[in-house]
Design a protein around this motif. Structure first.
Motif, short mmCIF file in Angstrom:
data_model
loop_
_atom_site.label_atom_id
_atom_site.label_comp_id
_atom_site.label_asym_id
_atom_site.label_seq_id
_atom_site.Cartn_x
_atom_site.Cartn_y
_atom_site.Cartn_z
N ARG A 56 -14.26 -39.88 -25.97
CA ARG A 56 -13.10 -40.71 -25.64
C ARG A 56 -12.44 -40.24 -24.36
O ARG A 56 -12.03 -41.05 -23.52
N LEU A 57 -12.33 -38.92 -24.21
CA LEU A 57 -11.75 -38.37 -22.98
C LEU A 57 -12.61 -38.71 -21.78
O LEU A 57 -12.11 -39.09 -20.72
N LEU A 75 4.92 -30.63 -22.16
CA LEU A 75 3.80 -31.29 -22.80
C LEU A 75 2.55 -31.16 -21.93
O LEU A 75 2.62 -31.32 -20.72
N ASP A 76 1.43 -30.88 -22.57
CA ASP A 76 0.16 -30.72 -21.86
C ASP A 76 -0.44 -32.10 -21.58
O ASP A 76 -0.76 -32.84 -22.52
N PRO A 77 -0.60 -32.49 -20.33
CA PRO A 77 -1.14 -33.82 -20.01
C PRO A 77 -2.57 -34.03 -20.48
O PRO A 77 -3.03 -35.16 -20.60
N VAL A 78 -3.29 -32.94 -20.75
CA VAL A 78 -4.68 -33.07 -21.20
C VAL A 78 -4.73 -33.42 -22.69
O VAL A 78 -5.53 -34.26 -23.12
N THR A 79 -3.85 -32.81 -23.49
CA THR A 79 -3.91 -33.02 -24.93
C THR A 79 -2.88 -34.02 -25.44
O THR A 79 -3.03 -34.55 -26.54
N PHE A 80 -1.85 -34.31 -24.67
CA PHE A 80 -0.83 -35.25 -25.13
C PHE A 80 -1.40 -36.66 -25.23
O PHE A 80 -2.07 -37.14 -24.31
N ASP A 81 -1.11 -37.34 -26.33
CA ASP A 81 -1.63 -38.68 -26.58
C ASP A 81 -0.48 -39.68 -26.64
O ASP A 81 0.18 -39.81 -27.66
N PRO A 82 -0.23 -40.42 -25.55
CA PRO A 82 0.87 -41.38 -25.53
C PRO A 82 0.75 -42.48 -26.58
O PRO A 82 1.75 -42.92 -27.14
N LEU A 83 -0.47 -42.94 -26.85
CA LEU A 83 -0.65 -44.01 -27.84
C LEU A 83 -0.29 -43.52 -29.24
O LEU A 83 0.31 -44.25 -30.03
N THR A 111 4.71 -40.48 -21.28
CA THR A 111 3.34 -40.92 -21.05
C THR A 111 2.73 -40.10 -19.92
O THR A 111 3.43 -39.30 -19.28
N THR A 112 1.45 -40.31 -19.69
CA THR A 112 0.72 -39.54 -18.68
C THR A 112 0.33 -40.42 -17.51
O THR A 112 -0.22 -41.51 -17.70
N VAL A 113 0.64 -39.95 -16.32
CA VAL A 113 0.21 -40.64 -15.09
C VAL A 113 -0.77 -39.74 -14.35
O VAL A 113 -0.84 -38.54 -14.60
N TYR A 114 -1.53 -40.34 -13.43
CA TYR A 114 -2.59 -39.61 -12.75
C TYR A 114 -2.49 -39.81 -11.25
O TYR A 114 -2.35 -40.93 -10.77
N MET A 115 -2.57 -38.71 -10.52
CA MET A 115 -2.54 -38.76 -9.07
C MET A 115 -3.91 -38.41 -8.51
O MET A 115 -4.48 -37.38 -8.88
N VAL A 116 -4.41 -39.27 -7.65
CA VAL A 116 -5.66 -38.99 -6.95
C VAL A 116 -5.30 -38.22 -5.69
O VAL A 116 -4.51 -38.71 -4.86
N GLU A 117 -5.85 -37.03 -5.54
CA GLU A 117 -5.47 -36.18 -4.41
C GLU A 117 -6.69 -35.76 -3.59
O GLU A 117 -7.80 -35.64 -4.12
N GLN A 118 -6.46 -35.55 -2.33
CA GLN A 118 -7.48 -35.04 -1.42
C GLN A 118 -6.81 -34.05 -0.48
O GLN A 118 -5.88 -34.41 0.23
N ASP A 119 -7.27 -32.80 -0.51
CA ASP A 119 -6.68 -31.75 0.31
C ASP A 119 -5.17 -31.64 0.09
O ASP A 119 -4.39 -31.47 1.03
N GLY A 120 -4.76 -31.77 -1.17
CA GLY A 120 -3.35 -31.62 -1.53
C GLY A 120 -2.48 -32.81 -1.23
O GLY A 120 -1.27 -32.78 -1.46
#
Length: 261
Positions: free
Chosen positions: A41-42, A88-96, A124-133
């Protein structure tokens, strides 16, 4: 005991023994497979995030993990305040899962429940796409009811927090060939470059029936509705209004604009 009664008792005993053995086997299998199911699922979620961010949609499991870990940074946010939550750990936290817990969510009713989700999680968890910081795009989880099902997906936007990079749904049960066309690459290709907000920060993106008029001054924030799928199109429109508004990511995006990310 008669031979008939003895035979019946033996039959029942054998049936009970077989049932118990089968139950133990099924329970053991479920426990053993649970870590694999969680991992899959992950992996599916990470694959969807990378695809919507435009980082690839035909990757092996190893490639997904490597690319996600190197380019994506997850954060848990408080939807009410727009602040980051570091407890809260963004890897293990489940917003649903949190959305179903009255202690971690709020009930929605009437006009405030545009997305028809009934409850909204506090975090909830949001995600940032990063390149060179440096942040290249921000990915927001979205969901809302269509015709037959709740559509779960992601919206990717540029660092101006207004321009769409991509939109896609990874889970739904809409009618194939109609509402299911939310998965059609042709329809998804209409979203990149569209604007979400007006100068005051109010959501203006709109799905329009009959097709967008390229000559219209509103064309920059309009997308064609799905042919023959009015209710699904309306559902996508409503869920965007909800998640881009005050009940959703409005406070968070407002803070990012003020801080310049």
């Amino acid at each position: 005991m008669s031979s008939k009664k003895e035979s019946t008792a033996r039959t029942l005993l054998v049936a009970l023994t077989v049932s118990l053995v089968a139950s133990v086997f099924v329970a053991g299998s479920a426990v053993a497979l649970k870590p694999v199911q969680v991992e899959n699922r992950l992996l599916d979620k990470q694959r969807s995030i990378l695809a919507i961010a435009g980082l690839g949609d035909d990757l092996s499991s190893a490639q997904v993990k490597e690319l996600f870990n190197s380019r994506i940074k997850a954060h848990v946010i408080d939807l009410k305040t727009g602040e980051y939550n570091t407890s809260l750990d963004p890897v293990t936290f489940d917003p649903l899962k949190a959305s179903k817990d009255p202690k971690q969510s709020a009930a929605l009713a009437g006009a405030e429940d545009l997305a028809l989700i009934k409850r909204r999680e506090q975090f909830t968890t949001v995600y940032m796409v990063e390149q060179d910081g440096k942040m290249e795009s921000l990915i927001l989880p979205i969901r809302g009811y269509g015709l037959w099902s709740t559509l779960h997906g992601f919206l990717a936007i540029k660092p101006d927090f207004n321009t769409v990079v991509g939109l896609g749904f990874y889970q739904h049960a809409e009618t194939p060939g109609l509402g299911g066309e939310v998965d059609n690459p042709k329809w998804k290709s209409l979203w990149p470059g569209k604007t979400l907000f007006d100068d005051a920060g109010k959501p203006i993106v709109k799905i329009v029936k009959g097709g967008v008029d390229p000559a219209s001054p509103d064309a920059g924030h309009q997308v064609d509705a799905l042919a023959g799928a009015t209710l699904t199109s309306n559902g996508v429109d409503r869920l965007l209004q909800f998640w881009l508004g005050e009940q959703g990511f409005g406070p968070y995006l407002a803070k990012l604009r003020q801080q310049g990310a």
